[in-house]
Scaffold this motif. Structure first.
Motif, PDB file in Angstrom:
ATOM      1  N   TRP A  26       6.866 -88.347 -25.300  1.00 56.46           N
ATOM      2  CA  TRP A  26       6.858 -86.893 -25.042  1.00 56.46           C
ATOM      3  C   TRP A  26       6.099 -86.030 -26.168  1.00 56.46           C
ATOM      4  O   TRP A  26       6.130 -84.787 -26.311  1.00 56.46           O
ATOM      5  CB  TRP A  26       8.416 -86.869 -26.291  1.00 56.46           C
ATOM      6  N   GLY A  27       5.055 -86.682 -26.914  1.00 54.65           N
ATOM      7  CA  GLY A  27       3.988 -85.985 -27.353  1.00 54.65           C
ATOM      8  C   GLY A  27       3.175 -85.085 -26.677  1.00 54.65           C
ATOM      9  O   GLY A  27       2.821 -85.356 -25.684  1.00 54.65           O
ATOM     10  N   GLY A  28       3.021 -83.897 -27.306  1.00 60.08           N
ATOM     11  CA  GLY A  28       2.325 -82.814 -26.630  1.00 60.08           C
ATOM     12  C   GLY A  28       3.094 -82.291 -25.466  1.00 60.08           C
ATOM     13  O   GLY A  28       2.776 -80.967 -24.868  1.00 60.08           O
ATOM     14  N   THR A  29       4.348 -82.116 -25.193  1.00 62.78           N
ATOM     15  CA  THR A  29       5.286 -81.646 -24.247  1.00 62.78           C
ATOM     16  C   THR A  29       5.512 -80.369 -25.034  1.00 62.78           C
ATOM     17  O   THR A  29       5.970 -80.094 -26.004  1.00 62.78           O
ATOM     18  CB  THR A  29       6.339 -82.394 -24.221  1.00 62.78           C
ATOM     19  N   LEU A 118       9.561 -81.191 -28.325  1.00 61.80           N
ATOM     20  CA  LEU A 118      11.115 -81.159 -28.147  1.00 61.80           C
ATOM     21  C   LEU A 118      11.470 -82.134 -27.135  1.00 61.80           C
ATOM     22  O   LEU A 118      10.981 -81.976 -26.033  1.00 61.80           O
ATOM     23  CB  LEU A 118      11.652 -79.432 -27.769  1.00 61.80           C
ATOM     24  N   ASP A 119      12.253 -82.964 -27.404  1.00 67.60           N
ATOM     25  CA  ASP A 119      12.521 -83.923 -26.364  1.00 67.60           C
ATOM     26  C   ASP A 119      13.669 -83.874 -25.655  1.00 67.60           C
ATOM     27  O   ASP A 119      14.738 -84.383 -25.703  1.00 67.60           O
ATOM     28  CB  ASP A 119      12.652 -85.427 -26.926  1.00 67.60           C
ATOM     29  N   ALA A 120      13.877 -82.487 -25.179  1.00 66.69           N
ATOM     30  CA  ALA A 120      14.885 -81.969 -24.025  1.00 66.69           C
ATOM     31  C   ALA A 120      14.115 -81.571 -23.206  1.00 66.69           C
ATOM     32  O   ALA A 120      13.028 -80.932 -23.061  1.00 66.69           O
ATOM     33  CB  ALA A 120      15.511 -80.987 -24.849  1.00 66.69           C
ATOM     34  N   VAL A 121      14.853 -81.530 -21.979  1.00 67.57           N
ATOM     35  CA  VAL A 121      14.048 -81.294 -20.578  1.00 67.57           C
ATOM     36  C   VAL A 121      14.571 -79.787 -20.165  1.00 67.57           C
ATOM     37  O   VAL A 121      15.236 -79.051 -20.523  1.00 67.57           O
ATOM     38  CB  VAL A 121      14.649 -82.268 -19.468  1.00 67.57           C
ATOM     39  N   ASP A 122      13.764 -79.297 -18.977  1.00 69.33           N
ATOM     40  CA  ASP A 122      13.956 -78.111 -18.597  1.00 69.33           C
ATOM     41  C   ASP A 122      15.311 -78.066 -18.006  1.00 69.33           C
ATOM     42  O   ASP A 122      16.141 -78.740 -17.501  1.00 69.33           O
ATOM     43  CB  ASP A 122      13.075 -78.022 -17.346  1.00 69.33           C
ATOM     44  N   GLY A 123      16.025 -76.799 -18.605  1.00 73.09           N
ATOM     45  CA  GLY A 123      17.430 -76.350 -18.108  1.00 73.09           C
ATOM     46  C   GLY A 123      18.452 -76.872 -19.316  1.00 73.09           C
ATOM     47  O   GLY A 123      19.539 -76.595 -19.203  1.00 73.09           O
ATOM     48  N   ALA A 157       3.916 -90.326 -28.227  1.00 73.88           N
ATOM     49  CA  ALA A 157       2.765 -90.635 -27.812  1.00 73.88           C
ATOM     50  C   ALA A 157       2.383 -89.686 -26.928  1.00 73.88           C
ATOM     51  O   ALA A 157       3.192 -89.035 -25.980  1.00 73.88           O
ATOM     52  CB  ALA A 157       2.498 -92.085 -26.994  1.00 73.88           C
ATOM     53  N   PRO A 158       1.029 -89.175 -26.610  1.00 71.57           N
ATOM     54  CA  PRO A 158       0.789 -88.245 -25.651  1.00 71.57           C
ATOM     55  C   PRO A 158       1.372 -88.324 -24.034  1.00 71.57           C
ATOM     56  O   PRO A 158       1.514 -89.707 -23.819  1.00 71.57           O
ATOM     57  CB  PRO A 158      -0.653 -87.970 -25.465  1.00 71.57           C
ATOM     58  N   HIS A 159       1.940 -87.375 -23.475  1.00 77.65           N
ATOM     59  CA  HIS A 159       2.426 -87.666 -22.233  1.00 77.65           C
ATOM     60  C   HIS A 159       1.602 -87.862 -21.218  1.00 77.65           C
ATOM     61  O   HIS A 159       0.690 -87.462 -21.131  1.00 77.65           O
ATOM     62  CB  HIS A 159       3.268 -85.973 -21.769  1.00 77.65           C
ATOM     63  N   ARG A 160       2.216 -88.811 -20.324  1.00 79.02           N
ATOM     64  CA  ARG A 160       1.130 -89.239 -19.116  1.00 79.02           C
ATOM     65  C   ARG A 160       1.803 -88.548 -17.820  1.00 79.02           C
ATOM     66  O   ARG A 160       2.919 -88.389 -17.695  1.00 79.02           O
ATOM     67  CB  ARG A 160       1.415 -90.720 -19.082  1.00 79.02           C
ATOM     68  N   ASP A 161       0.733 -88.112 -17.247  1.00 76.14           N
ATOM     69  CA  ASP A 161       1.328 -87.305 -16.019  1.00 76.14           C
ATOM     70  C   ASP A 161       1.634 -88.274 -14.753  1.00 76.14           C
ATOM     71  O   ASP A 161       1.072 -89.293 -14.637  1.00 76.14           O
ATOM     72  CB  ASP A 161       0.183 -86.136 -15.543  1.00 76.14           C
TER      73      ASP A 161
END
Length: 161
Positions: A26-29, A118-123, A157-161
């Motif tokens: 979730w890091g950097g999201t 923020l560890d919550a998703v779109d919507g 940790a940084p988000h991986r695409d």
């Protein structure tokens, strides 16, 4: 104890950021918490820019209601970790489907709060937003179960695409 249900109405929604809830990275999201303009005016965010972090209460809206697990289970179903009861977890398998997250406030733009980690998703429906006060942090010695440190090693940790 008698149950007294009450209605909770979202004050905002998460816009952007991640679209699927996952266990790690979730890091950097970055996302926006967009406050409902039909119920709140620009004064509702006045002074918020003076804070570096927010505490956000949200609803796990993508969770299957049949996935409630009120008993003990192993975190992430990992057999190396001990069974822990529902109140020893912070996951989405909860009676009221509530999540709490602390995130960095990057910018206040009217009713748009630009945030990171923020560890919550779109919507995601946001039920409450509070500035983080250092004075409300833990007092005294802090400790936690050893398995949590192992489990959360890659959480921010940084988000991986």
């Amino acid at each position: 104890m008698q149950e007294q249900p009450f209605e909770v109405v979202p004050v905002a929604h998460v816009v952007g950021g991640r679209v699927e809830p996952t266990d790690d990275h979730w890091g950097g999201t970055r996302s926006v918490i967009r406050i409902d303009p039909a119920r709140f005016g620009p004064d509702s965010t006045k002074g918020l820019e003076d804070f570096s972090h927010l505490e956000v209460v949200f609803r796990f809206h993508l969770t299957d209601p049949a996935d409630l697990n009120p008993g003990a289970r192993r975190p992430r179903d990992n057999s190396a970790w001990p069974e822990v009861g529902i109140f020893g977890h912070r996951n989405m398998r909860r009676l009221n489907w509530l999540g709490v997250s602390r995130c960095r406030l990057l910018k206040v733009d009217g009713l748009d709060l630009h945030v990171e980690d923020l560890d919550a998703v779109d919507g995601t429906p946001v039920l409450d937003i509070k500035p983080w006060f250092v004075d409300f942090g833990p007092r005294g010695n802090v400790h936690q179960a050893a398995w949590t440190t192992e489990m959360l090693g890659d959480y921010f940790a940084p988000h991986r695409d």
